[in-house]
Design an enzyme around this catalytic site. Sequence first.
Site, PDB file in Angstrom:
ATOM      1  N   MET A 129     -35.354  75.661  -9.823  1.00 12.25           N
ATOM      2  CA  MET A 129     -35.217  74.287  -9.385  1.00 12.25           C
ATOM      3  C   MET A 129     -35.314  73.362 -10.588  1.00 12.25           C
ATOM      4  O   MET A 129     -36.337  73.317 -11.255  1.00 12.25           O
ATOM      5  CB  MET A 129     -36.328  73.937  -8.386  1.00 12.25           C
ATOM      6  CG  MET A 129     -36.431  72.470  -8.049  1.00 12.25           C
ATOM      7  SD  MET A 129     -37.836  72.160  -6.967  1.00 12.25           S
ATOM      8  CE  MET A 129     -37.934  70.392  -7.103  1.00 12.25           C
ATOM      9  N   CYS A 130     -34.254  72.687 -10.909  1.00 14.47           N
ATOM     10  CA  CYS A 130     -34.269  71.592 -11.876  1.00 14.47           C
ATOM     11  C   CYS A 130     -34.263  72.045 -13.333  1.00 14.47           C
ATOM     12  O   CYS A 130     -34.462  73.214 -13.656  1.00 14.47           O
ATOM     13  CB  CYS A 130     -35.469  70.671 -11.659  1.00 14.47           C
ATOM     14  SG  CYS A 130     -35.722  70.172  -9.941  1.00 14.47           S
TER      15      CYS A 130
END
Length: 688
Positions: free
Chosen positions: A1-2
Amino acid sequence: MCGLTAVLSLNGGSNCPQCDKIVDPQALNRQMEESLDLVKHRGPDARGQWFSPDYRVGLGHARFSIIDLSPAGNQPFHDSEDSIHAVVNGELYDYEKYRAELGHEYRFKSNSDCEIVIALYRHYGIHFVSKLRGEFALVLWDAKRKLFFAVRDRYGIKSLYYTVVNNKLLVATEMKSFLPFGWQPEWSLKNLLEKGWLWNDRMYFKKVHRLDPGQYLISLDFKPPEVKTYWNLEYPDKKIPFPLSEEEIILKLRELLLESVRLRLRADVEVGIYLSGGLDSSAIAGMAAHLIKQGELLGNDASGDISKMSCYTIRFGKDTGVDESDIAKRTADWIGVNLHPVTMKEDEIAARFEDTVWYTETPIPDVNGMGRIAVGELAHSHGKKVILTGEGSDEHFGGYPDMLSKIFVEPDLSWPPPPFEMPADSKPFEAGREAIPPPIDSPASTKRMLNNSSVFARINSFYNLPFASWTEKYATNDLETIFAENFGAEIISKITDKWHPLHSASYQWTKSILVNYILRYIGDGADMVHQIETRPPFLDHHVTEFANQIPPSLKIRYDPVNKVLREKYILREAMRPFVTDEIMNRTKRAYLGPSLYREDGALYKVVKKLLTEDNVKRLGFVDWSQLQDNLVKGFRDGDQRCFRSSLFVAQLVVLSQRFGPHDEYYGVVKLQVQSGTARHMRHRHEVW
């Protein structure tokens, strides 16, 4: 994530009154934006950046939305006093508990799990890291204290690299994000020769480090950062009997794993499972199905319909010897879920070869990384954003063939002795398993340091570069000793005197192969190419802190009746309700790609295109003649060692090309180790 990028000026702190005048805000904004562009595949949903008023501190974030899909969850996060700022990559579990506990003293602006970082820091100070549960890497800036803080999760599921360029500390999810800030990559011949980037904190590029699992980086008042440890693996004294019964261990382990899976099913998006033919992923799928039947949500699906739980697998082809799709299909049918295979033919592998190296930044001579990217692409096409996976089980339950022999090094005094005589060694039980590399010829002192538990032979087998002859001056013949000493005196003391050799081997494997190969090349680095957040329930510290206490002879157990050695015995028993008899009785098989390819095939053509004389000599440290011989033997004759050697050099060429100048802004990238000898003998610092 990210994906995240952070920058901190290291220009003397309060003793440097002119520092704010040497910062170019416009240039720094552009650099941050370009840095995030290079990892835009990690964060397609939102982009944010923040700079301190004097531009000495900057935080950038590319968001992939999983929890709280609204703009309120965009980062960086800031407290109400605009004093504490943070960017977070990953997933933090138990966040609802902390929101409830701290809501009276901190005004949350979103429902994001990641926002608890600032609330926890305000309440606990840097001790807040001990409260975090999950997979994460984050950077926090406390303006009042002039404190810069970066931290990585306990297992290294999420990556975090750092370097210093032009007196600026740069921290980022991927190394490529350093390029816009003027970073000029140079090969670290030392770490390539020692294979150190597979087990220490330094990369194959000079002056680039990564935070090790369970570590944090801290800088006060703009001073050079220090790296410290907040968590480490621990194992019991091998001489102390374990107090629980086998049944109690099974029930407790089952309870902890079900809880870990339950937490990782939580998401505001669609969730799926990676399913192979092994125990680990089959157990995750089985536990997930069990929990859904009990009313747990599958991500954003509240139907409770098991058939909506999609599983994904890789099909390499039955003639390759590494295909497990048939077994995965039988497991999926037994659970009652859909299985979606992605077929990896040679042309698909070849087409993904170069991008796999670029995105993972991990040159590993196997094609399993291309398979991992392909299965992520399939899951993404079905709308999945979160996938549960089985990584981490083998490390903690004695799953690898390399660990079999460790159970025989010493008696297991923590568990009642068997009412029969144990075999002398593991050799009779190694047939049919993955080949174990022969031991390294190291000094007796090194063997004593590691108490005959070393896994370095496996690390050493990962690649064998045909180094140019001039590099011999800088080579060392005692790599295993360097590997052992890297753990430090405290850990070596525990390995030598306190831990059972099986646990010592588990520690070494977790700190090297798991974090630097499995979790990068066939983990998060590959998964995020197509925006798949993978969550490994076995890598939950509540699970592993209990698993590490379990006696070694319950992890690898000898059956005197059938005369077999069963790896992961206690885990199998704990997972019995959730897997088929076939899976219960199946021997561990590593996830490896095929390694036999034709000389005129698609993969050969890609490798051959990369391994031109000009490209290889530009690397500077590879023997061109020997490489040509390896290429022929690897593809024409099927020599595994030569095949993997050729593959590895081709991957280094990709890194050389991709980390070279992207445009004139980056300047001339100094991959300066060139062919010849005299220059290197005169300028040792350019080599090391």
